[in-house]
Scaffold this active site. Structure first.
Site, PDB file in Angstrom:
ATOM      1  N   GLY A 131       0.740  -1.142   0.105  1.00 34.42           N
ATOM      2  CA  GLY A 131       0.034  -0.217   0.089  1.00 34.42           C
ATOM      3  C   GLY A 131       0.877   1.077   0.060  1.00 34.42           C
ATOM      4  N   ILE A 132       0.202   2.528   0.760  1.00 34.35           N
ATOM      5  CA  ILE A 132       0.843   3.906   0.789  1.00 34.35           C
ATOM      6  C   ILE A 132       2.280   3.689   1.139  1.00 34.35           C
ATOM      7  CG2 ILE A 132       0.808   6.082   1.607  1.00 34.35           C
ATOM      8  CD1 ILE A 132      -2.365   5.689   2.096  1.00 34.35           C
TER       9      ILE A 132
ATOM     10  N   ASP B 147       5.783  -3.949  15.535  1.00 39.70           N
ATOM     11  CA  ASP B 147       3.989  -3.753  16.123  1.00 39.70           C
ATOM     12  C   ASP B 147       4.232  -2.356  16.603  1.00 39.70           C
ATOM     13  OD1 ASP B 147       1.846  -3.422  17.498  1.00 39.70           O
ATOM     14  OD2 ASP B 147       2.027  -5.537  18.136  1.00 39.70           O
ATOM     15  N   VAL B 148       3.832  -1.469  16.147  1.00 34.11           N
ATOM     16  CA  VAL B 148       3.826   0.051  16.201  1.00 34.11           C
ATOM     17  C   VAL B 148       3.126   0.227  17.756  1.00 34.11           C
ATOM     18  CG1 VAL B 148       4.086   0.703  14.098  1.00 34.11           C
ATOM     19  CG2 VAL B 148       1.802   0.704  15.210  1.00 34.11           C
TER      20      VAL B 148
ATOM     21  N   TYR C 149     -11.940   6.184  14.450  1.00 38.61           N
ATOM     22  CA  TYR C 149     -11.123   6.253  13.138  1.00 38.61           C
ATOM     23  C   TYR C 149     -10.726   7.770  13.179  1.00 38.61           C
ATOM     24  CZ  TYR C 149      -8.658   6.425   8.982  1.00 38.61           C
ATOM     25  OH  TYR C 149      -7.916   6.495   7.652  1.00 38.61           O
TER      26      TYR C 149
ATOM     27  N   LYS D 216      -7.280  10.130  14.020  1.00 38.17           N
ATOM     28  CA  LYS D 216      -6.645  10.806  12.990  1.00 38.17           C
ATOM     29  C   LYS D 216      -6.572  12.291  13.410  1.00 38.17           C
ATOM     30  CE  LYS D 216      -5.537   7.382  10.240  1.00 38.17           C
ATOM     31  NZ  LYS D 216      -3.945   7.134   9.994  1.00 38.17           N
TER      32      LYS D 216
ATOM     33  N   VAL E 135      -8.438   6.138  -0.072  1.00 38.96           N
ATOM     34  CA  VAL E 135      -7.337   5.735  -1.090  1.00 38.96           C
ATOM     35  C   VAL E 135      -7.584   4.283  -1.461  1.00 38.96           C
ATOM     36  CG1 VAL E 135      -4.843   5.428  -1.319  1.00 38.96           C
ATOM     37  CG2 VAL E 135      -5.796   7.142   0.149  1.00 38.96           C
TER      38      VAL E 135
END
Length: 275
Positions: free
Chosen positions: A25-26, A67-68, A157, A161, A189
């Site tokens: 992806g991005i 794993d963030v 969500y 953000k 996206v």
């Protein structure tokens, strides 16, 4: 390439970059572009095998399981980057996109959205700030248009953000000018995250209400273009950012238009699915 691979001492001019959530992806698009710019890129993802595979395919320096949600994992990514060159950019791109109203979103999903999207970005920014050298660097956070105004059907969500946008502005203001923080806020996206939306849900309708869905290449180009700039918040496309910010200024007025906007979005989503 695994983090355990032997790495020759790098020349002092070598520069490194970390891109999280970059197995696909991005994130992958960003990593490809930074490799093309001559940087030694560390690709990270919760899917460690995917990160290693992507790193090998695009010529990145390393691919790490990451794993963030774990601050120590960010420190490990920074340490790996330092083995390849001076860290000059960190892209906090990893994220999850569970849709749903607040009432319908499970406790598990709420925690996942906050832990991955918000805390994952905060830990990444801290790691980058600690690892940047005397020349400073750029932090680019993948936020969302949803972070700029009300987005019914994506309540948690959008909140995660919005917090990223806020934190980005604060960090940019509280750090020296040699450190630049940016928040990229794209509209919908074409990614696996978008494909995973609840069919016929309010969130899906709102994402498609803006018309054309963005491509990964478009968003990756915008993310990389922020490096070295003084732009702190960038919406893509710009006009949607303006509309969303207006809705944030007058949410009670915007609420009156939700029905018509959602209906438009459902028609667009139906055409998108059929195409």
């Amino acid at each position: 390439m695994s983090p355990s691979s032997s790495v020759e001492p790098v020349e002092t001019s070598a520069t490194s970059v970390v891109v999280t959530g970059a197995a696909r992806g991005i994130g992958r698009g960003i990593a490809e572009r930074m490799v093309a710019r001559g940087h030694r890129v560390v690709v990270t993802d919760v899917d460690g095998e995917g990160a290693a595979r992507t790193a090998a395919e695009i010529g990145a320096a390393a691919g790490l399981a990451h794993d963030v949600r774990d601050p120590a994992a960010h420190a490990a990514a920074a340490k790996e980057a330092s083995r390849h060159g001076v860290l000059v950019a960190w892209f906090n791109n990893a994220g999850v996109g569970d849709d749903g109203t607040l009432a319908d979103t499970s406790e598990e999903a709420v925690r996942r959205l906050v832990d991955v999207n918000l805390l994952g970005t905060l830990w990444g920014m801290r790691a980058a700030l600690e690892a940047f050298g005397d020349a400073g660097g750029d932090i680019v956070n993948t936020a969302s248009l949803a972070g700029l105004g009300p987005v019914p059907g994506y309540a948690v969500y959008a909140a995660s953000k919005a917090a990223i946008v806020s934190a980005t502005m604060s960090v940019d203001a509280e750090t020296p000018r040699r450190v630049r923080a940016h928040a990229l806020c794209p509209d919908g996206v074409k990614t696996a995250m978008l494909d995973g939306q609840t069919p016929g849900g309010l969130g899906q309708a709102m994402v498609h209400s803006g018309g054309r869905i963005l491509t990964v290449d478009e968003v990756a180009d915008e993310a990389v273009a922020l490096v070295g700039s003084r732009r702190v918040v960038k919406s893509v496309p710009g006009w949607r950012g303006g509309v969303t910010r207006f809705a944030a200024l007058a949410p009670s007025v915007a609420k009156l238009a939700i029905g018509a906007v959602a209906a438009k979005g459902r028609r667009a989503a139906a055409k998108h699915t059929a195409s």
